[in-house]
Design a protein around this motif. Structure first.
Motif, PDB file in Angstrom:
ATOM      1  N   UNK A 200      -6.290  45.928 -53.488  1.00 43.79           N
ATOM      2  CA  UNK A 200      -6.152  47.069 -52.599  1.00 43.79           C
ATOM      3  C   UNK A 200      -5.599  46.589 -51.250  1.00 43.79           C
ATOM      4  N   UNK A 201      -4.674  47.332 -50.730  1.00 48.22           N
ATOM      5  CA  UNK A 201      -4.064  46.991 -49.440  1.00 48.22           C
ATOM      6  C   UNK A 201      -4.632  47.883 -48.346  1.00 48.22           C
ATOM      7  N   UNK A 202      -4.851  47.305 -47.200  1.00 49.81           N
ATOM      8  CA  UNK A 202      -5.233  48.058 -46.008  1.00 49.81           C
ATOM      9  C   UNK A 202      -4.152  47.839 -44.972  1.00 49.81           C
ATOM     10  N   UNK A 203      -4.034  48.769 -44.075  1.00 56.01           N
ATOM     11  CA  UNK A 203      -3.048  48.563 -43.027  1.00 56.01           C
ATOM     12  C   UNK A 203      -3.647  48.926 -41.682  1.00 56.01           C
ATOM     13  N   UNK A 204      -3.125  48.303 -40.678  1.00 54.93           N
ATOM     14  CA  UNK A 204      -3.469  48.633 -39.307  1.00 54.93           C
ATOM     15  C   UNK A 204      -2.191  49.031 -38.601  1.00 54.93           C
ATOM     16  N   UNK A 205      -2.198  50.198 -37.976  1.00 53.82           N
ATOM     17  CA  UNK A 205      -1.017  50.687 -37.292  1.00 53.82           C
ATOM     18  C   UNK A 205      -1.282  50.691 -35.794  1.00 53.82           C
ATOM     19  N   UNK A 206      -0.373  50.091 -35.050  1.00 61.50           N
ATOM     20  CA  UNK A 206      -0.528  49.949 -33.613  1.00 61.50           C
ATOM     21  C   UNK A 206       0.712  50.467 -32.905  1.00 61.50           C
ATOM     22  N   UNK A 207       0.517  50.958 -31.689  1.00 62.50           N
ATOM     23  CA  UNK A 207       1.655  51.225 -30.816  1.00 62.50           C
ATOM     24  C   UNK A 207       1.522  50.305 -29.604  1.00 62.50           C
ATOM     25  N   UNK A 208       2.650  49.838 -29.131  1.00 59.73           N
ATOM     26  CA  UNK A 208       2.692  49.019 -27.923  1.00 59.73           C
ATOM     27  C   UNK A 208       3.637  49.724 -26.960  1.00 59.73           C
ATOM     28  N   UNK A 209       3.102  50.114 -25.807  1.00 59.29           N
ATOM     29  CA  UNK A 209       3.902  50.762 -24.780  1.00 59.29           C
ATOM     30  C   UNK A 209       4.114  49.765 -23.646  1.00 59.29           C
ATOM     31  N   UNK A 210       5.345  49.650 -23.223  1.00 60.17           N
ATOM     32  CA  UNK A 210       5.689  48.728 -22.138  1.00 60.17           C
ATOM     33  C   UNK A 210       6.427  49.520 -21.068  1.00 60.17           C
ATOM     34  N   UNK A 211       5.888  49.496 -19.856  1.00 58.70           N
ATOM     35  CA  UNK A 211       6.534  50.149 -18.729  1.00 58.70           C
ATOM     36  C   UNK A 211       7.294  49.090 -17.942  1.00 58.70           C
ATOM     37  N   UNK A 212       8.616  49.193 -17.973  1.00 49.03           N
ATOM     38  CA  UNK A 212       9.475  48.220 -17.300  1.00 49.03           C
ATOM     39  C   UNK A 212       9.984  48.813 -15.997  1.00 49.03           C
ATOM     40  N   UNK A 213       9.780  48.103 -14.903  1.00 49.34           N
ATOM     41  CA  UNK A 213      10.236  48.549 -13.589  1.00 49.34           C
ATOM     42  C   UNK A 213      11.597  47.917 -13.308  1.00 49.34           C
TER      43      UNK A 213
END
Length: 65
Positions: free
Chosen positions: A1-14
């Motif tokens: 059985x496969x499990x997954x982890x889903x992530x978002x990465x937000x980067x604020x660039x000045x």
């Protein structure tokens, strides 16, 4: 059985100062999140490692709040 982890990465660039102003990472399944000023790739990696489905098998403890 496969499990997954889903992530978002937000980067604020000045663009005015030419660097990352802030970073935010969210684990979508649990809605756990961390945010900090600047760019610290080791914090991104640590957060993801702590929330991966295989953390118990790898002996990784959950992140401190």
């Amino acid at each position: 059985m496969l499990s997954r982890g889903t992530f978002t990465v937000e980067i604020w660039y000045d663009h005015r100062i030419g660097r990352v102003a802030a970073t935010r990472v969210v684990h979508l399944q649990s809605r756990a999140e961390k945010a900090w000023s600047g760019w610290r790739p080791e914090r991104v990696t640590r957060f993801i490692r702590h929330l991966l489905p295989v953390r118990a098998a790898a002996g990784v403890s959950p992140p401190r709040r």
